[in-house]
Each structure stands twice: as structure tokens, then as C-alpha cells.
Design a protein around this motif. Sequence first.
Motif, mmCIF file in Angstrom:
data_model
loop_
_atom_site.group_PDB
_atom_site.id
_atom_site.type_symbol
_atom_site.label_atom_id
_atom_site.label_comp_id
_atom_site.label_asym_id
_atom_site.label_seq_id
_atom_site.Cartn_x
_atom_site.Cartn_y
_atom_site.Cartn_z
ATOM 1 N N PRO A 93 41.367 7.681 30.619
ATOM 2 C CA PRO A 93 42.217 6.800 29.807
ATOM 3 C C PRO A 93 42.160 5.362 30.325
ATOM 4 N N LEU A 94 42.047 4.421 29.400
ATOM 5 C CA LEU A 94 41.959 3.010 29.763
ATOM 6 C C LEU A 94 43.321 2.421 30.102
ATOM 7 N N LEU A 95 43.345 1.505 31.074
ATOM 8 C CA LEU A 95 44.575 0.866 31.512
ATOM 9 C C LEU A 95 44.435 -0.655 31.444
ATOM 10 N N ASP A 96 44.333 -1.194 30.258
ATOM 11 C CA ASP A 96 44.356 -2.647 30.167
ATOM 12 C C ASP A 96 45.805 -3.092 29.986
ATOM 13 N N ALA A 97 46.032 -4.373 29.834
ATOM 14 C CA ALA A 97 47.405 -4.898 29.766
ATOM 15 C C ALA A 97 48.219 -4.246 28.657
ATOM 16 N N ASP A 98 47.609 -3.964 27.520
ATOM 17 C CA ASP A 98 48.344 -3.368 26.408
ATOM 18 C C ASP A 98 48.673 -1.892 26.635
#
Length: 183
Positions: A93-98
Motif C-alpha cells: 500500500p502506498l503512503l503518500d501525503a494523501d
Amino acid sequence: MQHDTEGETAQPGGRVTDWRDGRAPPEPGRNAPAVTLVERDYTAVADRMAAFGPLAEECGVTVKGVTVTPGPEAGRVATRCGAATRGAALGRPLLDADNMCEAILAPSGTTTGRLAAEGFGHRADRVGPGSGLPELAASVAERPVVFSDTQERPVQVGASFEWSDKEAPDRRYSPFSIDTEHN
């Protein structure tokens, strides 16, 4: 010793005896530092820091000596936020700012009833029958809180093995306690 681990909570009075005084032999993780070999691939650090897991799912998340495994929650974060399509974090799972808020809410028992129930179940195994914790575990296994819920309105969190008391209209939050009285 790492905070909230079984090694830390097992120390009498919260004090670690010093093996250097000669009264006790050194025991790693008990009265001497626990040493762990860690392999790092520094070329993949950025990819891994931008993704959730996999150790949370493989080893679990430990809070106050209780370990829960957020496998389904990691899957939910991947579904809601997307997964890495390449690199060292492929499929994670991606963890960017959003997406970071989803990843913070997902592995917490206060916002994920399934994990709260799992944690209460582990605590019940430790304290034995008559504790009321199995019933409390069954009462909190409701739907998870996701970030969009918190954007729409204030959301009350559930009781959790992590630190929450039973909350009700006639009872306010009380940290570091678990209230198991039932009507």
C-alpha cells in the motif's frame, strides 16, 4: 528496550537491573540491550518508506505487550490508496501525503474494531475467565473508521486494548483503564 514491548513491561517497577554490577548474568532483552542484526538495502529505502508493510502484517503491531496483526487492514489501505507498481515496495500500500491518514487509522484498535477485538482477546487470555474482556471484545468489533469519515463529521472512536476506557453517553473517556462492567 523498545517502548510498550513485553521486555519493557516485564521489568519490575519499570527498572532494568544492571548486569554490569555482577549480581546477575547479562540476559539480552531483559537486563542488557537486545541486539538484532538488520540488513539494509539502501538503494530501496525511499521505496520502502513510501509504502506500508510488510513487517506489520508478518510480525504484527505491539502495543502494551499485546501484538495484533493488521493484515486485512493493510489490504484495505491498498484498496483505498493504491499499491506500488514497481521497486522494492511492489504490491505494498502506498503512503503518500494523501494516503498517510488511512495508514495511521488502519492499524489502530481505537479506529479498527477488528483489531480492538483481537487485542482484547489476547488480554482476556492473560487475565483469565471472569474478566469481562471477551464480552468487551465482541462489543467493539464494528466497522473501521476511515479518513473520509473524519472529514465528514466528528467520529467517536471505540474502546481498545491500547488505552481506552468504555465510552458511553454517561461515561467519559478515561486513559489507561479498561472498564468491563456490564448491565
